[in-house]
Design a protein around this motif. Sequence first.
Motif, PDB file in Angstrom:
ATOM      1  N   THR A 155       0.841  -1.205   0.000  1.00 36.40           N
ATOM      2  CA  THR A 155       0.000   0.000   0.000  1.00 36.40           C
ATOM      3  C   THR A 155       0.871   1.247   0.000  1.00 36.40           C
ATOM      4  O   THR A 155       0.613   2.201  -0.743  1.00 36.40           O
ATOM      5  N   LEU A 156       1.918   1.231   0.835  1.00 37.50           N
ATOM      6  CA  LEU A 156       2.838   2.364   0.897  1.00 37.50           C
ATOM      7  C   LEU A 156       3.456   2.619  -0.481  1.00 37.50           C
ATOM      8  O   LEU A 156       3.523   3.760  -0.945  1.00 37.50           O
ATOM      9  N   ALA A 157       3.894   1.544  -1.149  1.00 37.43           N
ATOM     10  CA  ALA A 157       4.522   1.682  -2.468  1.00 37.43           C
ATOM     11  C   ALA A 157       3.543   2.289  -3.476  1.00 37.43           C
ATOM     12  O   ALA A 157       3.904   3.186  -4.247  1.00 37.43           O
ATOM     13  N   ASP A 158       2.298   1.825  -3.463  1.00 36.83           N
ATOM     14  CA  ASP A 158       1.264   2.361  -4.365  1.00 36.83           C
ATOM     15  C   ASP A 158       1.052   3.851  -4.115  1.00 36.83           C
ATOM     16  O   ASP A 158       1.001   4.649  -5.042  1.00 36.83           O
ATOM     17  N   ASP A 159       0.914   4.209  -2.838  1.00 34.54           N
ATOM     18  CA  ASP A 159       0.694   5.617  -2.466  1.00 34.54           C
ATOM     19  C   ASP A 159       1.876   6.478  -2.901  1.00 34.54           C
ATOM     20  O   ASP A 159       1.700   7.594  -3.399  1.00 34.54           O
ATOM     21  N   MET A 160       3.081   5.948  -2.700  1.00 32.25           N
ATOM     22  CA  MET A 160       4.278   6.719  -3.042  1.00 32.25           C
ATOM     23  C   MET A 160       4.408   6.909  -4.550  1.00 32.25           C
ATOM     24  O   MET A 160       4.807   7.988  -5.008  1.00 32.25           O
ATOM     25  N   LEU A 161       4.065   5.866  -5.323  1.00 29.02           N
ATOM     26  CA  LEU A 161       4.112   6.015  -6.790  1.00 29.02           C
ATOM     27  C   LEU A 161       3.126   7.092  -7.234  1.00 29.02           C
ATOM     28  O   LEU A 161       3.440   7.945  -8.070  1.00 29.02           O
ATOM     29  N   ALA A 162       1.925   7.075  -6.653  1.00 30.67           N
ATOM     30  CA  ALA A 162       0.909   8.078  -7.002  1.00 30.67           C
ATOM     31  C   ALA A 162       1.421   9.478  -6.673  1.00 30.67           C
ATOM     32  O   ALA A 162       1.313  10.405  -7.487  1.00 30.67           O
ATOM     33  N   THR A 163       2.003   9.631  -5.494  1.00 30.07           N
ATOM     34  CA  THR A 163       2.547  10.932  -5.068  1.00 30.07           C
ATOM     35  C   THR A 163       3.654  11.388  -6.007  1.00 30.07           C
ATOM     36  O   THR A 163       3.717  12.553  -6.405  1.00 30.07           O
ATOM     37  N   MET A 164       4.530  10.449  -6.379  1.00 30.89           N
ATOM     38  CA  MET A 164       5.662  10.772  -7.248  1.00 30.89           C
ATOM     39  C   MET A 164       5.184  11.222  -8.640  1.00 30.89           C
ATOM     40  O   MET A 164       5.608  12.265  -9.135  1.00 30.89           O
ATOM     41  N   TYR A 165       4.267  10.458  -9.249  1.00 32.45           N
ATOM     42  CA  TYR A 165       3.766  10.818 -10.586  1.00 32.45           C
ATOM     43  C   TYR A 165       3.019  12.148 -10.542  1.00 32.45           C
ATOM     44  O   TYR A 165       3.066  12.948 -11.461  1.00 32.45           O
ATOM     45  N   ASN A 166       2.318  12.354  -9.429  1.00 29.07           N
ATOM     46  CA  ASN A 166       1.509  13.537  -9.269  1.00 29.07           C
ATOM     47  C   ASN A 166       2.351  14.814  -9.152  1.00 29.07           C
ATOM     48  O   ASN A 166       1.926  15.887  -9.568  1.00 29.07           O
ATOM     49  N   ALA A 167       3.554  14.666  -8.585  1.00 27.93           N
ATOM     50  CA  ALA A 167       4.370  15.849  -8.227  1.00 27.93           C
ATOM     51  C   ALA A 167       4.662  16.820  -9.380  1.00 27.93           C
ATOM     52  O   ALA A 167       4.466  18.028  -9.206  1.00 27.93           O
ATOM     53  N   PRO A 168       5.175  16.466 -10.565  1.00 25.18           N
ATOM     54  CA  PRO A 168       5.681  15.150 -10.916  1.00 25.18           C
ATOM     55  C   PRO A 168       7.156  15.034 -10.560  1.00 25.18           C
ATOM     56  O   PRO A 168       7.891  16.004 -10.601  1.00 25.18           O
ATOM     57  N   GLY A 169       7.560  13.796 -10.235  1.00 21.61           N
ATOM     58  CA  GLY A 169       8.961  13.532  -9.940  1.00 21.61           C
ATOM     59  C   GLY A 169       9.355  12.189 -10.526  1.00 21.61           C
ATOM     60  O   GLY A 169       8.505  11.470 -11.053  1.00 21.61           O
ATOM     61  N   ILE A 170      10.645  11.856 -10.428  1.00 25.92           N
ATOM     62  CA  ILE A 170      11.108  10.572 -10.993  1.00 25.92           C
ATOM     63  C   ILE A 170      11.500   9.583  -9.893  1.00 25.92           C
ATOM     64  O   ILE A 170      11.821   8.433 -10.187  1.00 25.92           O
ATOM     65  N   GLY A 171      11.485  10.047  -8.639  1.00 23.84           N
ATOM     66  CA  GLY A 171      11.826   9.133  -7.552  1.00 23.84           C
ATOM     67  C   GLY A 171      11.307   9.654  -6.227  1.00 23.84           C
ATOM     68  O   GLY A 171      11.101  10.854  -6.056  1.00 23.84           O
ATOM     69  N   LEU A 172      11.059   8.731  -5.298  1.00 19.69           N
ATOM     70  CA  LEU A 172      10.587   9.114  -3.966  1.00 19.69           C
ATOM     71  C   LEU A 172      10.990   8.013  -2.987  1.00 19.69           C
ATOM     72  O   LEU A 172      10.872   6.826  -3.298  1.00 19.69           O
ATOM     73  N   ALA A 173      11.478   8.439  -1.826  1.00 21.71           N
ATOM     74  CA  ALA A 173      11.898   7.474  -0.808  1.00 21.71           C
ATOM     75  C   ALA A 173      10.971   7.584   0.396  1.00 21.71           C
ATOM     76  O   ALA A 173      10.476   8.668   0.716  1.00 21.71           O
ATOM     77  N   ALA A 174      10.727   6.451   1.070  1.00 24.32           N
ATOM     78  CA  ALA A 174       9.762   6.404   2.177  1.00 24.32           C
ATOM     79  C   ALA A 174       9.992   7.488   3.242  1.00 24.32           C
ATOM     80  O   ALA A 174       9.018   8.091   3.700  1.00 24.32           O
ATOM     81  N   PRO A 175      11.251   7.763   3.645  1.00 20.43           N
ATOM     82  CA  PRO A 175      11.435   8.809   4.669  1.00 20.43           C
ATOM     83  C   PRO A 175      10.874  10.173   4.247  1.00 20.43           C
ATOM     84  O   PRO A 175      10.521  10.992   5.094  1.00 20.43           O
ATOM     85  N   GLN A 176      10.751  10.410   2.929  1.00 19.89           N
ATOM     86  CA  GLN A 176      10.209  11.679   2.443  1.00 19.89           C
ATOM     87  C   GLN A 176       8.722  11.807   2.722  1.00 19.89           C
ATOM     88  O   GLN A 176       8.174  12.918   2.682  1.00 19.89           O
ATOM     89  N   VAL A 177       8.046  10.676   2.931  1.00 15.27           N
ATOM     90  CA  VAL A 177       6.626  10.743   3.279  1.00 15.27           C
ATOM     91  C   VAL A 177       6.439  10.362   4.745  1.00 15.27           C
ATOM     92  O   VAL A 177       5.355   9.967   5.178  1.00 15.27           O
ATOM     93  N   GLY A 178       7.534  10.476   5.506  1.00 14.69           N
ATOM     94  CA  GLY A 178       7.458  10.285   6.950  1.00 14.69           C
ATOM     95  C   GLY A 178       7.437   8.842   7.416  1.00 14.69           C
ATOM     96  O   GLY A 178       7.061   8.557   8.543  1.00 14.69           O
ATOM     97  N   VAL A 179       7.820   7.908   6.530  1.00 14.10           N
ATOM     98  CA  VAL A 179       7.840   6.493   6.909  1.00 14.10           C
ATOM     99  C   VAL A 179       9.285   6.003   6.941  1.00 14.10           C
ATOM    100  O   VAL A 179      10.012   6.131   5.959  1.00 14.10           O
ATOM    101  N   LEU A 180       9.693   5.452   8.072  1.00 15.05           N
ATOM    102  CA  LEU A 180      11.085   5.002   8.186  1.00 15.05           C
ATOM    103  C   LEU A 180      11.226   3.559   7.706  1.00 15.05           C
ATOM    104  O   LEU A 180      11.558   2.655   8.473  1.00 15.05           O
TER     105      LEU A 180
END
Length: 155
Positions: free
Chosen positions: A10-35
């Motif tokens: 679920t986290l991976a799905d949410d992060m991909l959506a956030t990344m495409y939405n930004a738009p960006g080419i990469g996103l790491a879990a700590p950036q969305v507050g998840v360690l």
Amino acid sequence: MTQITDDLRTLADDMLATMYNAPGIGLAAPQVGVLSRLLVMDCVKDEAAKPRPMVLVNPEVVWASEERSTYEEGCLSIPEQFGEVERPAQVRVRWTGLDGDAMEEQFEGIWATCVQHEIDHLDGKLFIDYLKPLRRQMITRKMVKLKREMARGAD
Ligand code: NI
């Protein structure tokens, strides 16, 4: 051995959506507050080309080329700031896929830069840490100002 849970999917799905939405080419879990040691990326630039969403759990660089390359990097955590960063031009990365399989791939070009930038996030390192002190200070000051403005706008 990495345990892949539904929470991680679920986290991976949410992060991909956030990344495409930004738009960006990469996103790491700590950036969305998840360690978690999880990152997502898709460096396909051509909008007509098929996207290639990738999810890397516990990624580690197992080989880096001596050849270096320089890209102007940006970061979703440091909006509107960019800086030239030199990194190995090619890296071989090992990780666990969302199906639990061990994966390994050699990256080059923008993919190599992106995967190294995102792995840095997992270790609490930002691209500005590679910049000369003056440039880094300038960006840090702008970010502090921006955060203050955002906090003011929120109330
Ligand atoms: Ni970043």
